[in-house]
Design a protein around this motif. Structure first.
Motif, PDB file in Angstrom:
ATOM      1  N   ASP A   1     108.641 104.944 -18.694  1.00  0.00           N
ATOM      2  CA  ASP A   1     107.263 105.435 -18.739  1.00  0.00           C
ATOM      3  C   ASP A   1     107.269 106.959 -18.867  1.00  0.00           C
ATOM      4  N   VAL A   2     106.350 107.477 -19.665  1.00  0.00           N
ATOM      5  CA  VAL A   2     106.258 108.917 -19.887  1.00  0.00           C
ATOM      6  C   VAL A   2     104.821 109.360 -19.602  1.00  0.00           C
ATOM      7  N   PRO A   3     104.522 109.744 -18.369  1.00  0.00           N
ATOM      8  CA  PRO A   3     103.183 110.246 -18.067  1.00  0.00           C
ATOM      9  C   PRO A   3     102.862 111.448 -18.948  1.00  0.00           C
ATOM     10  N   GLY A   4     101.692 111.441 -19.512  1.00  0.00           N
ATOM     11  CA  GLY A   4     101.315 112.527 -20.401  1.00  0.00           C
ATOM     12  C   GLY A   4     101.411 112.160 -21.864  1.00  0.00           C
ATOM     13  N   ALA A   5     102.207 111.129 -22.187  1.00  0.00           N
ATOM     14  CA  ALA A   5     102.272 110.666 -23.572  1.00  0.00           C
ATOM     15  C   ALA A   5     101.012 109.864 -23.884  1.00  0.00           C
ATOM     16  N   ARG A   6     100.429 110.117 -25.039  1.00  0.00           N
ATOM     17  CA  ARG A   6      99.173 109.458 -25.364  1.00  0.00           C
ATOM     18  C   ARG A   6      99.349 107.953 -25.477  1.00  0.00           C
ATOM     19  N   SER A   7     100.486 107.508 -25.980  1.00  0.00           N
ATOM     20  CA  SER A   7     100.714 106.063 -26.121  1.00  0.00           C
ATOM     21  C   SER A   7     100.838 105.374 -24.770  1.00  0.00           C
ATOM     22  N   GLN A   8     101.144 106.124 -23.699  1.00  0.00           N
ATOM     23  CA  GLN A   8     101.260 105.528 -22.377  1.00  0.00           C
ATOM     24  C   GLN A   8      99.919 104.960 -21.907  1.00  0.00           C
ATOM     25  N   VAL A   9      98.824 105.549 -22.371  1.00  0.00           N
ATOM     26  CA  VAL A   9      97.491 105.051 -21.997  1.00  0.00           C
ATOM     27  C   VAL A   9      97.320 103.621 -22.480  1.00  0.00           C
ATOM     28  N   GLY A  10      97.677 103.377 -23.744  1.00  0.00           N
ATOM     29  CA  GLY A  10      97.561 102.029 -24.285  1.00  0.00           C
ATOM     30  C   GLY A  10      98.488 101.048 -23.597  1.00  0.00           C
ATOM     31  N   ILE A  11      99.709 101.501 -23.263  1.00  0.00           N
ATOM     32  CA  ILE A  11     100.658 100.622 -22.576  1.00  0.00           C
ATOM     33  C   ILE A  11     100.100 100.203 -21.223  1.00  0.00           C
TER      34      ILE A  11
ATOM     35  N   ALA B   1     104.688 104.393 -31.985  1.00  0.00           N
ATOM     36  CA  ALA B   1     103.829 105.487 -31.528  1.00  0.00           C
ATOM     37  C   ALA B   1     104.426 106.171 -30.302  1.00  0.00           C
ATOM     38  N   PHE B   2     105.058 105.378 -29.441  1.00  0.00           N
ATOM     39  CA  PHE B   2     105.691 105.930 -28.243  1.00  0.00           C
ATOM     40  C   PHE B   2     106.835 106.865 -28.634  1.00  0.00           C
ATOM     41  N   PHE B   3     107.649 106.454 -29.595  1.00  0.00           N
ATOM     42  CA  PHE B   3     108.742 107.302 -30.072  1.00  0.00           C
ATOM     43  C   PHE B   3     108.221 108.586 -30.698  1.00  0.00           C
TER      44      PHE B   3
ATOM     45  N   GLU C   1     107.648 114.489 -30.325  1.00  0.00           N
ATOM     46  CA  GLU C   1     106.784 115.671 -30.335  1.00  0.00           C
ATOM     47  C   GLU C   1     106.848 116.415 -29.004  1.00  0.00           C
ATOM     48  N   MET C   2     106.835 115.667 -27.896  1.00  0.00           N
ATOM     49  CA  MET C   2     106.887 116.299 -26.582  1.00  0.00           C
ATOM     50  C   MET C   2     108.191 117.064 -26.381  1.00  0.00           C
ATOM     51  N   LEU C   3     109.303 116.442 -26.736  1.00  0.00           N
ATOM     52  CA  LEU C   3     110.596 117.072 -26.495  1.00  0.00           C
ATOM     53  C   LEU C   3     110.816 118.266 -27.418  1.00  0.00           C
ATOM     54  N   ALA C   4     110.312 118.179 -28.642  1.00  0.00           N
ATOM     55  CA  ALA C   4     110.439 119.325 -29.545  1.00  0.00           C
ATOM     56  C   ALA C   4     109.706 120.543 -28.987  1.00  0.00           C
ATOM     57  N   GLY C   5     108.545 120.319 -28.364  1.00  0.00           N
ATOM     58  CA  GLY C   5     107.807 121.426 -27.766  1.00  0.00           C
ATOM     59  C   GLY C   5     108.441 121.935 -26.484  1.00  0.00           C
TER      60      GLY C   5
END
Length: 749
Positions: A61-71, A518-520, A525-529
């Motif tokens: 789980d990745v809190p803050g990832a937008r796809s986590q909302v759908g999961i 979408a999760f990937f 994107e998160m890790l690149a930033g």
């Protein structure tokens, strides 16, 4: 000399016999007590780990990832959705059609497996020779009952395989067990280290001692990681990373201590005195080098994902354990080895005529202008040319990094020997590449009605990069509606990230895009930033630590720039090897692939700390010489001469260890191994052998410049022992010898 140069002067009262000296001397003087303490410590830690230790477990789980909302919505409202899944791919190689009866029996056996919520009806390919059966579970893949456990599903498909039909396993659950670590990396690294050390030092005892010490420290550290797993989530990959780094730095630290110990032995000091002096001199460098590694590892917490925190803590435990083993066990083993640590020629000379005179002369003669010293002199003659040439090489190697594309690895990057890769290829060939990475749309029915859902599905299906939209499914509580959009290309395609962004922009409020693809994309994107945040933190703290130790502004800034050059070059080579496909065949891969999103941050944090290790080892000797002589140019030559062999040997061992891990099946481990091996190789050759002596020759005394106000503010931490300390130790040693002689004389009377 620069006006604001801070050069140490001889002090009238220096601290005698510091803690590290007493630690090394005491361990060598009382070896059995020290060994007994380590045995007790090991038994306690291992016993606690066996009794209270936990099992490494991933948290995807990745809190803050937008796809986590759908999961989270799927888990809350649709049984079996949002948790792990498996895919059974049945294929008739002869082109026949798998029978409905055999597929029904397969579904029955799959439904009987633990944790299974639903087995979906088989989907057939257009030509009918392939069928896919999807299985959903009631828990995430990180559940201890599920993670890496393929026994139930293997038992369920075995009867069908026995009929001669090809059955392959795909999906998240089989992928968790598809590419287990086989332990080749550790074996290759240890064997290579032994061979390198035997050739470098000409003594099996000298070669085996650092390796044995590192293995002891690593064993205790592994038990410590097991205890950590009882207190918090530890990624299943974290022990592997900890082993990779711990083995390398453990051998390095022990090697540095053994080398300095042998130098003092050759000068005629006793074994215990040599051990104490080695701990007080090289031991300081070991402690500070380990501190820089720990600082870099703590920067992983800024990556924003829990898995990186577990990498940092686990590897930190391994580093601390091997450091403690080096500082205490190396003196003990040196005591047992005695003068066998020295080459035979030195030992024979010492036996023939006085250890201090002849043995020291033999060593001095053997060390007179070694290759590294001659090389340093050559570089110092034309420093600007060498510095510019080396910088051009490093920057050229770093150029491909500008084209680096990161993406989490999926089965398409695995070996064709794995069932997950074969399942992926079958699905791509029979159902289309996008079927391996559908985009899942979760609609909140409180905000969008039936007609809005139908219109959204129709609009997405009309996109040229979407080939199909599956029928919508509404949850039993009517809270959400779910459907999949099948892309026209596979999930690792470079167009996927843009597709995810475009589809999200098209979704109305109340609809979320989720699913593995979408999760990937979110993770990439998160890790690149976050990479830039980690870089800024690690560089800033490391520069501060180096400034405290070396009382210089130029040295730490220059070290940071050079480390960034070596890491940037490693990124470039990694991009060329994997993404451009320049050497995929040599690594057992059949096509180019993106750099794993997990690799750049992990590589940076580890490599920056390891590069600082070599920086500390080299600069400690250079500054020690400069503080004694004031000769800025000569100190570079003599410092490189004194450390060239140990740094080259340590780097060669590191490269061997990391390349050993590159032989593993898992692609992420391959990329880590290759990237870190390249970085260490460049750091020990182009950086330490060319850039460092060239730039230090150009700068001269300015290397040690520090503003007076900063010198007053910075705490004083030394990674080397200065000349006045050594003189005081010699005085104390002569006093001790005199007292011992007087005691013997009185006793004889």
């Amino acid at each position: 000399m620069p006006a604001l140069l801070s050069r140490p002067t001889l002090r009238t009262a220096a601290p005698r016999r510091p803690l590290l000296y007493r630690l090394g001397h005491g361990a060598a003087a009382h070896p059995w007590r020290t060994l007994g303490a380590w045995v007790v410590l090991a038994l306690v830690v291992v016993g606690l780990a066996a009794t209270f230790g936990g099992t490494p477990q991933d948290d995807y789980d990745v809190p803050g990832a937008r796809s986590q909302v759908g999961i989270d919505q799927l888990r809350a409202h649709l049984p079996g959705a949002g948790n792990t899944a498996a895919r059974v791919v049945v294929h008739d190689r002869s082109g026949g059609r798998p029978s409905d009866a055999s597929l029904a029996q397969l579904s029955t056996r799959l439904q009987a497996m633990p944790h299974v919520v639903q087995v979906f009806p088989a989907e057939r390919s257009a030509d009918g020779d392939t069928a896919v059966v999807n299985v959903s579970y009631d828990a995430p893949v990180t559940d201890p009952d599920l993670m890496g456990n393929l026994d139930p599903i293997e038992a369920a498909v075995a009867p069908l395989r026995a009929t001669g039909v090809q059955v392959e396993l795909g999906g998240e659950l089989p992928e968790s067990a598809a590419a287990p670590m086989e332990g080749r990396g550790e074996i290759i690294g240890i064997v290579a280290a032994l061979v390198i050390l035997v050739f470098a030092f000409g003594s099996v005892v000298s070669a085996g001692l650092p390796i044995g010490t590192a293995l002891v420290g690593l064993g205790v550290g592994s038990a410590g990681i097991t205890l950590l797993a009882a207190a918090t989530d530890v990624s299943t990959a974290a022990p592997m990373v900890a082993t990779m780094v711990g083995l390398g730095v453990g051998i390095d630290y022990a090697l540095l201590l053994v080398t300095r110990h042998a130098e003092y032995l050759a000068q005629g000091f006793s074994v215990t005195e040599s051990a104490g002096r080695a701990a007080a001199t090289a031991g300081r460098s070991v402690v500070f080098a380990a501190s820089t590694v720990l600082v870099s590892l703590m920067g992983l917490r800024l990556a924003g994902l829990p898995v990186y925190s577990s990498f940092g803590f686990s590897t930190g435990i391994a580093v601390l354990s091997v450091m403690a083993a080096s500082l205490t066990l190396v003196p003990v083993l040196c005591r047992f080895a005695g003068r066998r640590l020295l080459p035979r020629a030195v030992r024979r000379a010492g036996r023939r005529a006085g250890r201090r005179s002849v043995a020291g002369d033999v060593v001095a003669k053997s060390l007179r202008m070694p290759l590294t010293a001659r090389w340093a002199v050559k570089v110092a003659k034309r420093p600007l040319l060498w510095a510019v040439s080396a910088a051009i090489v490093m920057l050229t190697l770093a150029v491909p990094a500008l084209d680096m594309r990161t993406w989490p690895q999926d089965p398409s990057s695995q070996s064709t020997e794995l069932t997950t890769r074969r399942a992926y290829d079958l699905v791509s060939a029979e159902f289309g590449a996008g079927s391996n990475g559908p985009l899942t749309v979760v609609v909140d029915r409180a905000r969008l009605d039936e007609s809005a859902v139908a219109g959204l599905a129709r609009d997405l299906g009309a996109r040229p990069d979407i080939v199909a939209v599956t029928p919508a499914v509404t949850s039993p509580d009517s809270a959400i509606t779910v459907f999949d959009a099948i892309p026209a290309f596979g999930p690792t395609d470079e167009r996927t990230a843009g597709l995810v962004r475009a589809v999200r922009a098209q979704l109305p409020a109340g609809a979320e895009l989720t699913g593995g693809t979408a999760f990937f994309a979110d993770i990439a994107e998160m890790l690149a930033g976050r990479l830039w945040i980690v870089i800024a933190f690690v560089v800033a703290v490391s520069v501060l630590l180096l400034a405290m130790v070396f009382r210089s502004v130029v040295i730490p800034v220059k070290a940071a720039v050079m480390n960034l050059l070596s890491i940037g070059a490693a990124y470039g080579v990694l991009t060329a090897v994997f993404q451009w496909g320049w050497a995929t065949d040599l690594l057992g891969l059949d096509h180019p692939l993106a750099v794993s999103s997990w690799v750049p941050i992990l590589m940076f944090a580890i490599l920056f700390g390891l590069s600082m290790d070599y920086e500390v080892f080299l600069l400690s000797r250079i500054r020690e010489d400069w503080a004694r002589t004031g000769d800025s140019h000569g100190s570079v030559v003599r410092g490189l001469s004194a450390t060239g062999r140990v740094i080259s040997s340590a780097a060669a061992i590191m490269v061997a260890v990391f390349l050993g891990f590159a032989s593993e099946v898992d692609v992420v481990v391959k990329q880590l191994g290759v990237g870190m091996a390249v970085a260490i190789l460049l750091d020990a050759t182009v950086v330490r052998m060319v850039l460092v002596p060239a730039t230090m020759s150009l700068l001269g005394d300015w290397n040690w410049w520090v503003p007076r106000w900063l010198d007053r503010v910075l705490p004083h931490v030394r990674a080397e022992v200065e000349d006045d300390d050594v003189e005081l130790w010699d005085e104390e040693l002569r006093d001790d010898e005199l007292r011992d002689h007087e005691t013997e004389t009185v006793g004889s009377h």
